[in-house]
Design an enzyme around this catalytic site. Structure first.
Site, PDB file in Angstrom:
ATOM      1  N   ARG A  15     -35.076 -70.914 -30.755  1.00  0.00           N
ATOM      2  CA  ARG A  15     -35.295 -70.443 -29.381  1.00  0.00           C
ATOM      3  C   ARG A  15     -36.402 -69.395 -29.246  1.00  0.00           C
ATOM      4  NH1 ARG A  15     -29.506 -68.676 -27.829  1.00  0.00           N
ATOM      5  NH2 ARG A  15     -29.195 -68.860 -30.066  1.00  0.00           N
ATOM      6  N   GLY A 105     -30.057 -60.716 -40.273  1.00  0.00           N
ATOM      7  CA  GLY A 105     -31.416 -60.180 -40.247  1.00  0.00           C
ATOM      8  C   GLY A 105     -31.998 -60.051 -38.850  1.00  0.00           C
ATOM      9  N   ASP A 106     -31.266 -60.506 -37.841  1.00  0.00           N
ATOM     10  CA  ASP A 106     -31.837 -60.516 -36.494  1.00  0.00           C
ATOM     11  C   ASP A 106     -31.154 -59.523 -35.555  1.00  0.00           C
ATOM     12  OD1 ASP A 106     -29.418 -61.764 -36.183  1.00  0.00           O
ATOM     13  OD2 ASP A 106     -30.198 -63.527 -35.142  1.00  0.00           O
ATOM     14  N   GLU A 158     -14.402 -69.571 -34.062  1.00  0.00           N
ATOM     15  CA  GLU A 158     -15.704 -69.743 -33.430  1.00  0.00           C
ATOM     16  C   GLU A 158     -15.528 -70.347 -32.032  1.00  0.00           C
ATOM     17  OE1 GLU A 158     -18.864 -68.773 -34.855  1.00  0.00           O
ATOM     18  OE2 GLU A 158     -17.212 -67.691 -35.754  1.00  0.00           O
ATOM     19  N   ASN A 231     -32.423 -63.860 -30.326  1.00  0.00           N
ATOM     20  CA  ASN A 231     -32.599 -65.310 -30.433  1.00  0.00           C
ATOM     21  C   ASN A 231     -33.750 -65.822 -29.591  1.00  0.00           C
ATOM     22  OD1 ASN A 231     -30.171 -65.857 -32.081  1.00  0.00           O
ATOM     23  ND2 ASN A 231     -29.127 -65.054 -30.281  1.00  0.00           N
ATOM     24  N   ARG A 412     -82.173 -39.128 -29.407  1.00  0.00           N
ATOM     25  CA  ARG A 412     -82.276 -39.405 -27.981  1.00  0.00           C
ATOM     26  C   ARG A 412     -83.739 -39.693 -27.679  1.00  0.00           C
ATOM     27  NH1 ARG A 412     -79.978 -34.388 -24.735  1.00  0.00           N
ATOM     28  NH2 ARG A 412     -77.866 -34.872 -25.389  1.00  0.00           N
TER      29      ARG A 412
HETATM   30  C1  UD1 Z   1     -22.039 -65.880 -36.254  1.00  0.00           C
HETATM   31  C2  UD1 Z   1     -20.541 -65.849 -36.524  1.00  0.00           C
HETATM   32  C3  UD1 Z   1     -19.823 -65.442 -35.244  1.00  0.00           C
HETATM   33  C4  UD1 Z   1     -20.314 -64.093 -34.790  1.00  0.00           C
HETATM   34  C5  UD1 Z   1     -21.833 -64.100 -34.633  1.00  0.00           C
HETATM   35  C6  UD1 Z   1     -22.319 -62.689 -34.411  1.00  0.00           C
HETATM   36  C7  UD1 Z   1     -20.173 -67.577 -38.208  1.00  0.00           C
HETATM   37  C8  UD1 Z   1     -19.671 -68.941 -38.485  1.00  0.00           C
HETATM   38  N1  UD1 Z   1     -20.138 -67.159 -36.941  1.00  0.00           N
HETATM   39  O1  UD1 Z   1     -22.259 -66.890 -35.283  1.00  0.00           O
HETATM   40  O2  UD1 Z   1     -18.419 -65.378 -35.476  1.00  0.00           O
HETATM   41  O3  UD1 Z   1     -19.706 -63.738 -33.572  1.00  0.00           O
HETATM   42  O4  UD1 Z   1     -22.469 -64.588 -35.833  1.00  0.00           O
HETATM   43  O5  UD1 Z   1     -23.677 -62.666 -34.140  1.00  0.00           O
HETATM   44  O6  UD1 Z   1     -20.588 -66.901 -39.129  1.00  0.00           O
HETATM   45  N2  UD1 Z   1     -27.712 -68.183 -41.413  1.00  0.00           N
HETATM   46  C9  UD1 Z   1     -28.127 -68.446 -42.702  1.00  0.00           C
HETATM   47  N3  UD1 Z   1     -27.811 -69.648 -43.262  1.00  0.00           N
HETATM   48  C10 UD1 Z   1     -27.076 -70.586 -42.608  1.00  0.00           C
HETATM   49  C11 UD1 Z   1     -26.651 -70.288 -41.299  1.00  0.00           C
HETATM   50  C12 UD1 Z   1     -26.980 -69.085 -40.727  1.00  0.00           C
HETATM   51  O7  UD1 Z   1     -28.783 -67.633 -43.341  1.00  0.00           O
HETATM   52  O8  UD1 Z   1     -26.823 -71.639 -43.212  1.00  0.00           O
HETATM   53  C13 UD1 Z   1     -28.048 -66.882 -40.823  1.00  0.00           C
HETATM   54  C14 UD1 Z   1     -28.871 -66.997 -39.553  1.00  0.00           C
HETATM   55  O9  UD1 Z   1     -30.252 -66.964 -39.842  1.00  0.00           O
HETATM   56  C15 UD1 Z   1     -28.434 -65.768 -38.778  1.00  0.00           C
HETATM   57  C16 UD1 Z   1     -27.006 -65.519 -39.249  1.00  0.00           C
HETATM   58  O10 UD1 Z   1     -26.859 -66.246 -40.452  1.00  0.00           O
HETATM   59  O11 UD1 Z   1     -29.207 -64.627 -39.112  1.00  0.00           O
HETATM   60  C17 UD1 Z   1     -25.963 -65.959 -38.231  1.00  0.00           C
HETATM   61  O12 UD1 Z   1     -26.058 -67.343 -38.046  1.00  0.00           O
HETATM   62  P1  UD1 Z   1     -25.889 -68.017 -36.634  1.00  0.00           P
HETATM   63  O13 UD1 Z   1     -26.021 -69.479 -36.779  1.00  0.00           O
HETATM   64  O14 UD1 Z   1     -26.774 -67.353 -35.658  1.00  0.00           O
HETATM   65  O15 UD1 Z   1     -24.368 -67.674 -36.325  1.00  0.00           O
HETATM   66  P2  UD1 Z   1     -23.715 -67.509 -34.909  1.00  0.00           P
HETATM   67  O16 UD1 Z   1     -23.469 -68.857 -34.324  1.00  0.00           O
HETATM   68  O17 UD1 Z   1     -24.451 -66.548 -34.091  1.00  0.00           O
HETATM   69 CA    CA Z   2     -26.597 -65.816 -33.928  1.00  0.00          CA
END
Ligand code: UD1
Ligand code: CA
Length: 423
Positions: A15, A105-106, A158, A231, A412
């Site tokens: 996004r 990291g975000d 979730e 995001n 000058r």
């Molecule tokens: C996750 C949590 C959710 C929480 C939310 C808070 C899970 C399953 N859910 O959801 O309960 O409320 O964060 O912000 O953990 N990432 C990886 N590798 C992967 C998947 C994700 O490194 O395979 C990293 C992403 O880059 C990101 C972070 O993990 O920085 C969170 O992943 P994201 O998919 O955004 O999780 P959410 O759906 O936000």
């Molecule tokens: Ca997220």
């Protein structure tokens, strides 16, 4: 014992609509990942961090390598979920006997103070797992915290797996965890992906822990802003604004006058001493030290790496980069001062430019202007160059060699007036 951290940063960040990895987007010239790493390091309790990378891994790896000595990246490919991401660090931590904190990291707004309080609460509770939670009016898209009747934490569900009733819960998972590693590491080989997203969820360690009769605790955040995840470019702008407001409040509490906080940007890594006044539309980024009783702005741009003394005047349309300016010096209008050292009681005339960059050789050079020196309006100082004490550069002069003490430098063409020309 020192703590380790794992920072999840492998996701794609679709996004953001960008060619850049999400965690390398910047606020005040510092990356989102940089904020998280600095917050972790700022606790003074974490000696090593593992950043899980995947999408554009090489670029993130290069950034981490060149900026953080105590951090390294671990590749996760393919990305099978947050639980899978953490499992990538298991080989590194095989024998580690201490606490591990996990973050994303975000989320650049998380502070060292909160992380310290979080770790402290984990330790005071003798917890094996502590999850950070927050209460949101609109909890949509977050994992919900399921508690037992006695208030203890039972599981995280979730959004996509939640029942209508569970969706009503406003307490959400902030995505920050503290784990007693030896007790919890086994979970990562036992997680299942039988959920709505077919992913290995890190959040499942809560239910795993309660089933194993581990001590699972929650720590509820005071300022919900701290876990704002980025995001999109809209959220990036929101986070920048929040960070800026925090920074301005800190400065005003320290006795700095900010005439118009709505239209002033000052980075969190800028320190300013009391009674300095910041006029509207000033933008200060990067790391800077600014002294007492200065007047800065309106419309000043300080780009980082600046050390400015007391009673200094930086005026409108002045840009300053990587320079030191000593006490009682004025740079009042329309000037560029870059890679320079200015003494005290220096007066920089309107429109003075330090020409610090040669675009052909790509070399940047230094300009030194010593105490009591003056530059006239519209003068160009072609670096490398020194104007010695009390040296004087005449208006309109292009200076290409050093100016001796108390001497006048003037280049000058002689002025001609042509009589009756207009007639
Ligand atoms: C996750 C949590 C959710 C929480 C939310 C808070 C899970 C399953 N859910 O959801 O309960 O409320 O964060 O912000 O953990 N990432 C990886 N590798 C992967 C998947 C994700 O490194 O395979 C990293 C992403 O880059 C990101 C972070 O993990 O920085 C969170 O992943 P994201 O998919 O955004 O999780 P959410 O759906 O936000
Ligand atoms: Ca997220």
């Amino acid at each position: 014992m020192a703590i380790k951290s794992i920072i999840l940063a492998a996701g794609k960040g679709t996004r953001m609509k960008s060619d850049k990895p999400k965690v390398l987007h910047e606020i005040f010239d510092k990356t989102l990942l940089g904020y998280v790493l600095d917050a972790v390091n700022g606790t003074g309790k974490v000696d090593e961090s593992f950043v899980i990378v995947g999408h554009q891994a090489e670029v993130v790896d290069e950034y981490v390598k060149s900026n953080y000595e105590n951090a390294k990246t671990i590749l996760q490919t393919p990305q099978l979920g947050t639980g899978h991401a953490v499992s990538m660090a298991c080989p590194e931590l095989e024998d580690f006997d201490g606490e591990v904190i996990i973050l994303c990291g975000d989320t650049p707004l998380i502070t060292s103070n909160t992380l310290e309080a979080f770790i402290k609460s984990h330790k005071n509770n003798f917890a094996h797992i502590t999850v950070m939670t927050a209460n949101f009016d609109n909890p949509k898209n977050y994992g919900r915290i399921i508690r037992n009747i006695d208030g203890s934490v039972k599981a995280i569900v979730e959004e996509k797996d939640a029942t209508e009733k569970e969706k009503q819960i406003q307490e959400v998972n902030a995505g920050i965890y503290c784990l007693n590693w030896q007790k919890v590491k086994k979970a990562f080989s036992e997680l299942k992906s039988n959920n709505a997203q077919g992913e290995y969820y890190l959040t499942d360690i809560i239910a795993w822990g309660t089933k194993k009769n581990l001590n699972v605790q929650a720590y509820t955040l005071k300022d919900n802003n701290e876990i704002l995840g980025i995001n999109s470019k809209i959220q990036l702008a929101e986070a920048s604004k929040i960070l800026n407001n925090r920074s301005l409040k800190r400065l005003m509490n320290d006795g700095i006058t900010i005439i118009d906080p709505e239209n002033t940007w000052i980075s969190p890594e800028t320190n300013i001493d009391t009674d300095t006044i910041i006029y509207p539309n000033t933008f200060i980024t990067g790391k800077n030290e600014i002294g007492k009783n200065c007047k800065i702005g309106p419309f000043s741009h300080i780009r980082g790496g600046c050390k400015i003394g007391n009673n200094v005047r930086i005026g409108n349309f002045v840009e300053i980069k990587k320079s030191e300016i000593k006490d009682n010096t004025n740079v009042s209008h329309l000037s560029y001062i870059g890679d320079s050292e200015l003494g005290s009681h220096v007066n920089i005339g309107a429109g003075t430019i330090t020409a610090n960059y040669n675009p052909i050789t790509k070399v940047k050079s230094k300009t030194v202007i010593k105490d009591n020196a003056n530059t006239g309006s519209n003068s160009v100082l072609v670096a490398p160059l020194t104007v010695e004490e009390g040296g004087f550069v005449a208006a309109g002069t292009t200076v290409t060699k050093d100016v001796e003490e108390k001497s006048l430098a003037i280049s000058r063409a002689e002025l001609r007036t042509i009589k009756n020309y207009v007639k």
